[in-house]
Design a protein around this motif. Structure first.
Motif, short mmCIF file in Angstrom:
data_model
loop_
_atom_site.label_atom_id
_atom_site.label_comp_id
_atom_site.label_asym_id
_atom_site.label_seq_id
_atom_site.Cartn_x
_atom_site.Cartn_y
_atom_site.Cartn_z
N THR A 27 -60.23 -40.45 52.27
CA THR A 27 -59.87 -41.86 52.72
C THR A 27 -60.52 -42.14 53.43
OG1 THR A 27 -57.56 -40.24 52.62
CG2 THR A 27 -57.41 -42.15 53.91
N GLU A 28 -60.63 -41.96 54.56
CA GLU A 28 -61.88 -42.67 55.98
C GLU A 28 -62.90 -43.22 54.88
OE1 GLU A 28 -64.70 -39.94 57.95
OE2 GLU A 28 -65.37 -41.69 59.05
N ALA A 29 -63.35 -42.65 53.94
CA ALA A 29 -64.45 -43.05 52.88
C ALA A 29 -63.83 -44.39 52.25
CB ALA A 29 -65.33 -42.36 52.18
N VAL A 30 -63.11 -44.17 51.77
CA VAL A 30 -62.19 -45.78 51.48
C VAL A 30 -62.21 -46.52 52.00
CG1 VAL A 30 -60.83 -46.43 49.75
CG2 VAL A 30 -62.00 -43.83 49.47
N SER A 173 -67.42 -45.51 47.17
CA SER A 173 -67.30 -44.61 48.55
C SER A 173 -67.57 -43.18 49.19
CB SER A 173 -66.14 -44.63 49.13
OG SER A 173 -66.53 -46.20 49.16
N ILE A 174 -66.84 -42.59 48.23
CA ILE A 174 -66.03 -40.90 48.10
C ILE A 174 -67.36 -40.19 47.41
CG2 ILE A 174 -64.89 -39.23 47.08
CD1 ILE A 174 -62.43 -40.82 46.72
N ALA A 175 -67.90 -40.92 46.85
CA ALA A 175 -69.70 -40.42 45.92
C ALA A 175 -70.55 -40.08 47.89
CB ALA A 175 -70.37 -41.59 45.40
N GLU A 176 -70.13 -41.07 48.03
CA GLU A 176 -71.22 -41.23 49.64
C GLU A 176 -71.56 -39.88 50.44
OE1 GLU A 176 -70.89 -44.28 51.87
OE2 GLU A 176 -70.85 -46.19 50.09
N ILE A 177 -69.25 -39.96 50.26
CA ILE A 177 -69.16 -38.24 50.91
C ILE A 177 -68.80 -37.25 49.66
CG2 ILE A 177 -69.00 -39.56 53.56
CD1 ILE A 177 -65.96 -38.12 51.58
N ASP A 179 -70.73 -34.49 49.06
CA ASP A 179 -70.73 -32.98 49.85
C ASP A 179 -69.77 -32.45 50.14
OD1 ASP A 179 -72.24 -35.11 50.53
OD2 ASP A 179 -74.00 -34.15 52.21
N GLN A 180 -69.16 -33.42 50.86
CA GLN A 180 -68.61 -32.73 52.23
C GLN A 180 -67.40 -32.20 51.48
OE1 GLN A 180 -68.57 -35.20 56.07
NE2 GLN A 180 -70.51 -36.18 54.95
N VAL A 181 -67.14 -33.06 50.15
CA VAL A 181 -65.43 -32.80 50.04
C VAL A 181 -65.62 -31.91 48.21
CG1 VAL A 181 -64.66 -34.43 50.99
CG2 VAL A 181 -65.67 -34.91 48.50
N ASP A 182 -67.05 -31.56 48.35
CA ASP A 182 -67.15 -30.86 47.25
C ASP A 182 -66.76 -31.62 45.64
OD1 ASP A 182 -66.97 -28.59 48.61
OD2 ASP A 182 -65.46 -27.11 48.23
N LEU A 183 -67.14 -32.71 45.80
CA LEU A 183 -67.06 -33.28 43.98
C LEU A 183 -68.39 -33.78 43.94
CD1 LEU A 183 -64.42 -36.08 44.65
CD2 LEU A 183 -64.67 -33.74 43.65
N LYS A 184 -69.78 -32.83 44.10
CA LYS A 184 -71.10 -32.56 44.28
C LYS A 184 -71.54 -32.48 42.90
CE LYS A 184 -74.67 -34.84 45.63
NZ LYS A 184 -75.18 -36.35 46.18
#
Ligand code: FE2
Length: 184
Positions: A27-30, A173-177, A179-184
């Motif tokens: 949510t922060e990223a978006v 936006s979510i792609a930028e983080i 690795d932190q949210v297990d979406l890599k």
């Protein structure tokens, strides 16, 4: 206003489950992406996204209180407009309905995270190549991520961002983080 580091420490101190921490980071990223597009204060919008569910561990069984407690706890930490957006993200339950652009931004941002992460998790390439076209298809499929309220995602129009732009921005936006949210 509190710093990003203080905000993260505050959130971490609540002992929330991992999926809620991921939801907060997404949510922060978006919100940061939206703030950049709309030339709003990126830190205010970002920290509001990060902290919007701060009381969740206490209010998950008393949904009428959800967001009201968080806004009270954060009274000295965030500007008034941010507190209002936090309250209004649960307006259907607590009676504080959205009115400002910021309110609608938080609502659609925190809701789109559920759609984007669910869509990414069923793809071998996760967020890579995911975009508005396939997300709109998922929105039409009522059985897919059924808890995600499509109408609230469409509130991006009230923020002044088209659905296509909003969905594409949310993925970026979510792609930028990732690795932190297990979406890599
Ligand atoms: Fe949320």
């Amino acid at each position: 206003m509190l710093t990003r580091e203080e905000a993260w420490e505050l959130l971490a101190s609540k002992g929330q489950e991992r999926h809620m921490l991921h939801h907060a980071l997404e949510t922060e990223a978006v919100m940061r992406g939206l703030a950049r597009r709309l030339e709003q204060d990126e830190d205010v919008w970002g920290l509001t996204g990060l902290l919007h569910d701060l009381d969740f561990h206490e209010t998950k069984d008393i949904p009428d209180e959800h967001a009201l407690r968080a806004a009270t706890w954060l009274a000295d930490a965030l500007p008034g407009e941010a507190l209002q957006a936090i309250r209004a993200h649960n307006g259907e339950r607590n009676g504080i309905m959205p009115a400002a652009q910021f309110d609608y931004a938080l609502r659609c941002a925190e809701t789109v995270t559920g759609l984007v992460s669910a869509a990414a998790l069923v793809r071998p390439t996760k967020l890579d190549g995911l975009g508005a076209k396939s997300l709109k298809k998922k929105m039409k499929d009522k059985a897919f991520a059924a808890a995600v309220n499509r109408e609230i995602i469409r509130e991006c129009e009230r923020v002044g961002v088209s659905l296509d732009d909003f969905l594409n921005d949310a993925v970026a936006s979510i792609a930028e983080i990732a690795d932190q949210v297990d979406l890599k």
